[in-house]
Design an enzyme around this catalytic site. Sequence first.
Site, PDB file in Angstrom:
ATOM      1  CB  THR A 292      -0.874  -0.026   1.273  1.00  0.00           C
ATOM      2  OG1 THR A 292      -1.890  -0.971   1.080  1.00  0.00           O
ATOM      3  CG2 THR A 292      -1.498   1.299   1.608  1.00  0.00           C
TER       4      THR A 292
ATOM      5  NE  ARG B 117     -10.348  -5.382   4.111  1.00  0.00           N
ATOM      6  CZ  ARG B 117      -9.200  -4.714   4.110  1.00  0.00           C
ATOM      7  NH1 ARG B 117      -8.770  -4.139   3.006  1.00  0.00           N
ATOM      8  NH2 ARG B 117      -8.474  -4.624   5.199  1.00  0.00           N
ATOM      9  CB  VAL B 118     -14.291  -0.722   2.517  1.00  0.00           C
ATOM     10  CG1 VAL B 118     -13.607   0.631   2.622  1.00  0.00           C
ATOM     11  CG2 VAL B 118     -15.157  -0.784   1.253  1.00  0.00           C
TER      12      VAL B 118
ATOM     13  CB  THR C 292       0.682   1.010   5.323  1.00  0.00           C
ATOM     14  OG1 THR C 292       0.797  -0.320   4.783  1.00  0.00           O
ATOM     15  CG2 THR C 292       1.987   1.385   6.007  1.00  0.00           C
TER      16      THR C 292
HETATM   17  N1  ASP Z   1      -4.314  -0.942   5.099  1.00  0.00           N
HETATM   18  C1  ASP Z   1      -4.589  -1.644   3.872  1.00  0.00           C
HETATM   19  C2  ASP Z   1      -5.924  -2.351   3.977  1.00  0.00           C
HETATM   20  O1  ASP Z   1      -6.178  -2.997   4.976  1.00  0.00           O
HETATM   21  C3  ASP Z   1      -3.548  -2.656   3.501  1.00  0.00           C
HETATM   22  C4  ASP Z   1      -2.102  -2.199   3.581  1.00  0.00           C
HETATM   23  O2  ASP Z   1      -1.788  -1.186   4.191  1.00  0.00           O
HETATM   24  O3  ASP Z   1      -1.218  -2.875   2.987  1.00  0.00           O
HETATM   25  O4  ASP Z   1      -6.682  -2.294   3.051  1.00  0.00           O
END
Ligand code: ASP
Length: 307
Positions: free
Chosen positions: A175, A203-204, A226
């Site tokens: 991310t 999914r969010v 993240t």
């Molecule tokens: N935070 C992001 C999510 O859960 C994933 C990530 O940070 O890699 O959608």
Amino acid sequence: MPFAVAIHGGAGLIRRSSLTPERQERCLVSLRRITISAAEALEQGASALDVAIGAVVALEDDPLFNAGHGAVLASHGEAELDAAVMEGTHRAAGAVAAARTPRNPVQLAHAVMVHTPHVLLAAEGADALAEELRIPQVDPSYFVVEARREQLQRARASGRFHLDHGGADKDVYGTVGAVACDATGAVAAATSTGGMVNKRPGRVGDTPVIGAGTFAWNDTCAVSGTGHGEPFLRLGVASRVSARMELAGESLATAAEHVIHRELPGVEGQGGLVAVDAQGNLALPFNTAGMFRGWARQGQPPDVAIW
Ligand code: ASP
């Protein structure tokens, strides 16, 4: 006011042993290039918001990272993209969730902020806004790269739902996000992601939820997170950092460290964040093995790191 910028390319179980020197180098080169160009833009007087969005667009376009082209795939084999922007002067924000066609989801999130009375548009409604405003769209296949198909197959085979860096994968990154403080002392944040590998369609995560994965207020800080999104959502990670500064009088570093190292583990959360305050102080804590990151402050050379 000294300007400052920090970017991330995801946090997770990033093992030294699983990243070849060549791959480390590719990733660090990309982070460095984007950090330097963000610092140059701030030097030339660009706003914190433009710089944060510009850095995230560059990261979305890089297939090394889990956002835009090269995003991770949901269980049905397609990318569903989440992104958000927020500026700290008026606390204006825009976000999209589970979008399937904007070439650069962060630009669509910005359009939600500028062109609609809403903060968060999801799925077909987000894609329709891109169409209406002629924001560049692509066929959903544009986002799918071979490494992500293989990653999804491995996740399906093991019945797992995980962070980009949570599986046994060797060659994928995460991310993306950016925070900036400009010469006027305004702060802004932008974050963009494909979410988690093998997630259920619809999914969010935390990324597009203001106060969870993205937040900005000149009085406190700008934050881009993240990590495993569900604990970030339950805790409201980004707004927790701001609240600790506002209500407990903590410095940016103390507040950010406390949330990541003390509060997030309390809900079994794994991840990290980049944050900046209106004085140009930066904090980049993470409680995972690593976090791809780059940062620059006025008068100091830019730097990048993974571990
Ligand atoms: N935070 C992001 C999510 O859960 C994933 C990530 O940070 O890699 O959608």
